[in-house]
Design a protein around this motif. Sequence first.
Motif, PDB file in Angstrom:
ATOM      1  N   LYS A  24       0.755  -1.229  -0.086  1.00 43.81           N
ATOM      2  CA  LYS A  24       0.458   0.099  -0.168  1.00 43.81           C
ATOM      3  C   LYS A  24       0.904   1.160   0.379  1.00 43.81           C
ATOM      4  O   LYS A  24       1.156   1.563   0.639  1.00 43.81           O
ATOM      5  CB  LYS A  24      -0.946   0.042   0.868  1.00 43.81           C
ATOM      6  CG  LYS A  24      -1.531   1.170   1.110  1.00 43.81           C
ATOM      7  CD  LYS A  24      -2.852   0.713   2.687  1.00 43.81           C
ATOM      8  CE  LYS A  24      -1.722   0.997   3.723  1.00 43.81           C
ATOM      9  NZ  LYS A  24      -1.856   2.781   3.899  1.00 43.81           N
ATOM     10  N   PRO A  25       1.015   1.933  -0.968  1.00 49.88           N
ATOM     11  CA  PRO A  25       1.543   2.875  -1.327  1.00 49.88           C
ATOM     12  C   PRO A  25       1.437   4.537  -0.719  1.00 49.88           C
ATOM     13  O   PRO A  25       1.786   5.815  -0.350  1.00 49.88           O
ATOM     14  CB  PRO A  25       2.125   2.786  -2.718  1.00 49.88           C
ATOM     15  CG  PRO A  25       0.678   3.529  -3.386  1.00 49.88           C
ATOM     16  CD  PRO A  25      -0.349   1.875  -2.157  1.00 49.88           C
ATOM     17  N   THR A  26       0.062   4.929   0.029  1.00 49.17           N
ATOM     18  CA  THR A  26      -0.731   5.613   0.295  1.00 49.17           C
ATOM     19  C   THR A  26      -0.094   6.172   2.038  1.00 49.17           C
ATOM     20  O   THR A  26      -1.063   4.876   3.076  1.00 49.17           O
ATOM     21  CB  THR A  26      -1.570   6.217   0.218  1.00 49.17           C
ATOM     22  OG1 THR A  26      -2.957   5.496   0.560  1.00 49.17           O
ATOM     23  CG2 THR A  26      -1.529   6.306  -1.427  1.00 49.17           C
ATOM     24  N   VAL A  27       0.217   6.724   2.656  1.00 50.06           N
ATOM     25  CA  VAL A  27      -0.011   7.620   4.262  1.00 50.06           C
ATOM     26  C   VAL A  27      -1.482   7.210   4.344  1.00 50.06           C
ATOM     27  O   VAL A  27      -1.643   8.550   3.699  1.00 50.06           O
ATOM     28  CB  VAL A  27       1.221   8.276   4.622  1.00 50.06           C
ATOM     29  CG1 VAL A  27       0.906   8.792   6.211  1.00 50.06           C
ATOM     30  CG2 VAL A  27       2.854   8.179   4.097  1.00 50.06           C
ATOM     31  N   ASP A  28      -1.913   6.957   5.573  1.00 51.33           N
ATOM     32  CA  ASP A  28      -3.491   7.409   6.101  1.00 51.33           C
ATOM     33  C   ASP A  28      -3.241   7.197   7.210  1.00 51.33           C
ATOM     34  O   ASP A  28      -2.225   6.544   8.301  1.00 51.33           O
ATOM     35  CB  ASP A  28      -4.033   6.943   5.022  1.00 51.33           C
ATOM     36  CG  ASP A  28      -4.763   5.607   4.889  1.00 51.33           C
ATOM     37  OD1 ASP A  28      -3.563   4.510   5.596  1.00 51.33           O
ATOM     38  OD2 ASP A  28      -4.929   5.318   3.950  1.00 51.33           O
ATOM     39  N   ALA A  29      -5.159   7.293   7.865  1.00 51.69           N
ATOM     40  CA  ALA A  29      -4.584   7.180   9.067  1.00 51.69           C
ATOM     41  C   ALA A  29      -4.595   5.646   9.711  1.00 51.69           C
ATOM     42  O   ALA A  29      -4.647   5.383  10.594  1.00 51.69           O
ATOM     43  CB  ALA A  29      -5.979   7.359   9.963  1.00 51.69           C
ATOM     44  N   ASP A  30      -5.282   4.706   8.536  1.00 55.45           N
ATOM     45  CA  ASP A  30      -5.093   3.321   8.995  1.00 55.45           C
ATOM     46  C   ASP A  30      -3.608   3.338   9.590  1.00 55.45           C
ATOM     47  O   ASP A  30      -3.538   1.976  10.376  1.00 55.45           O
ATOM     48  CB  ASP A  30      -5.561   2.645   7.699  1.00 55.45           C
ATOM     49  CG  ASP A  30      -6.905   2.274   7.409  1.00 55.45           C
ATOM     50  OD1 ASP A  30      -7.069   3.020   8.802  1.00 55.45           O
ATOM     51  OD2 ASP A  30      -7.210   2.086   6.732  1.00 55.45           O
ATOM     52  N   ASP A  31      -2.672   3.795   9.422  1.00 53.64           N
ATOM     53  CA  ASP A  31      -0.730   3.046   9.399  1.00 53.64           C
ATOM     54  C   ASP A  31      -0.683   3.582  10.947  1.00 53.64           C
ATOM     55  O   ASP A  31       0.262   2.569  11.035  1.00 53.64           O
ATOM     56  CB  ASP A  31       0.031   4.536   8.445  1.00 53.64           C
ATOM     57  CG  ASP A  31       0.093   3.898   7.166  1.00 53.64           C
ATOM     58  OD1 ASP A  31      -0.492   3.006   6.634  1.00 53.64           O
ATOM     59  OD2 ASP A  31       0.525   5.017   6.902  1.00 53.64           O
ATOM     60  N   PHE A  32      -1.719   4.200  11.894  1.00 49.54           N
ATOM     61  CA  PHE A  32      -1.505   4.966  13.063  1.00 49.54           C
ATOM     62  C   PHE A  32      -2.823   4.070  13.537  1.00 49.54           C
ATOM     63  O   PHE A  32      -3.604   4.897  13.616  1.00 49.54           O
ATOM     64  CB  PHE A  32      -1.436   5.629  13.198  1.00 49.54           C
ATOM     65  CG  PHE A  32      -0.435   6.681  12.195  1.00 49.54           C
ATOM     66  CD1 PHE A  32       1.101   6.774  11.674  1.00 49.54           C
ATOM     67  CD2 PHE A  32      -0.150   8.116  11.548  1.00 49.54           C
ATOM     68  CE1 PHE A  32       1.718   6.896  10.800  1.00 49.54           C
ATOM     69  CE2 PHE A  32       0.117   8.019  10.227  1.00 49.54           C
ATOM     70  CZ  PHE A  32       0.791   7.983   9.986  1.00 49.54           C
ATOM     71  N   PRO A  33      -2.953   2.690  13.954  1.00 53.04           N
ATOM     72  CA  PRO A  33      -4.336   2.408  14.584  1.00 53.04           C
ATOM     73  C   PRO A  33      -4.390   3.664  15.858  1.00 53.04           C
ATOM     74  O   PRO A  33      -5.586   3.755  16.277  1.00 53.04           O
ATOM     75  CB  PRO A  33      -4.070   0.957  15.065  1.00 53.04           C
ATOM     76  CG  PRO A  33      -2.736   0.230  13.719  1.00 53.04           C
ATOM     77  CD  PRO A  33      -2.008   1.547  13.682  1.00 53.04           C
ATOM     78  N   ASP A  34      -4.215   4.235  16.679  1.00 47.03           N
ATOM     79  CA  ASP A  34      -4.473   4.155  17.665  1.00 47.03           C
ATOM     80  C   ASP A  34      -5.450   5.861  17.297  1.00 47.03           C
ATOM     81  O   ASP A  34      -6.110   6.434  17.943  1.00 47.03           O
ATOM     82  CB  ASP A  34      -3.450   4.903  18.501  1.00 47.03           C
ATOM     83  CG  ASP A  34      -2.968   3.805  19.432  1.00 47.03           C
ATOM     84  OD1 ASP A  34      -3.494   3.045  19.351  1.00 47.03           O
ATOM     85  OD2 ASP A  34      -1.949   3.951  20.536  1.00 47.03           O
ATOM     86  N   HIS A  35      -5.026   6.633  16.190  1.00 51.97           N
ATOM     87  CA  HIS A  35      -5.643   7.362  15.761  1.00 51.97           C
ATOM     88  C   HIS A  35      -6.735   7.113  15.262  1.00 51.97           C
ATOM     89  O   HIS A  35      -7.902   8.472  15.409  1.00 51.97           O
ATOM     90  CB  HIS A  35      -4.515   7.669  14.391  1.00 51.97           C
ATOM     91  CG  HIS A  35      -5.848   9.363  13.615  1.00 51.97           C
ATOM     92  ND1 HIS A  35      -6.677   9.159  12.929  1.00 51.97           N
ATOM     93  CD2 HIS A  35      -5.282  10.910  13.808  1.00 51.97           C
ATOM     94  CE1 HIS A  35      -7.387  10.180  12.559  1.00 51.97           C
ATOM     95  NE2 HIS A  35      -6.189  11.574  13.024  1.00 51.97           N
TER      96      HIS A  35
END
Length: 266
Positions: free
Chosen positions: A46-57
Amino acid sequence: MKRILIVSAHPEPRSLNAALTAFAVDHLRAAGHEVRLSDLYAMKWKPTVDADDFPDHVSQEDRRLHVMRDSEEATLSGRLAPDIAAEQEKIRWSDALILQFPMWWFSTPAILKGWIDRVFTSGFGYGPEVPPPYDDNGSALAGRRALLSVTLGARETAFSDRGIHGRLTDVLHPLQHGLFWFTGMTPLEPFAVYDTDRMPAERYAPAREAYARRLDALFTETPVPFRPLTGGDYDHDMRLLPGRERPGTEGLDLHTRPAPRPGLSR
């Protein structure tokens, strides 16, 4: 024995990039090294940074996503998305990193740029909780050598000082200096195969032999002599101080140390 991570980015498993990747893996293992491979297309990265990269967020619905802050918190607390954490573990494990890719629009394929964006989080590759950047005495990822292996459709003359595309070292500066050197890795001169759009089969063997020589020198060749930020060459605004360069030096060459003159010691 050394440990090497190769990150490969090409969608076609029968491509030149795939062949160079497979050759590097086999050649380095035959030399006694341990090799790991991240084939980004095969991994469906997955090449895009999004909120799913940081589950606590995600659990804090009223909180605005702040990529640097949230990536740092997730990195330091061990709560990054599993695919990011796995790639960071590979980099920590490695003594050297090789990025293998075709040059597309004077940069990396989007999937590799996305690997960089997602994996080099604050708290891992940079940030206030890790050693300072641009310092060859202990930045975040110090001690690791870094090599770009890139294929280009244009002829070598087009990527020269008077070539229409500019010097390859300048085109790759964002990776060499902005990624590798910034995070403390030791960049080597890139390995490049030019004029590959219609590359005949007989040119592959010489390219492979040239690559073998670079792989054999991965831990011995002289790295690109970028200046450290803390070495006294820059002011507080990160500008090179007057008189630090050789006469006639300009552009990005200002940020490499001059080679010693014959007969002089340093």
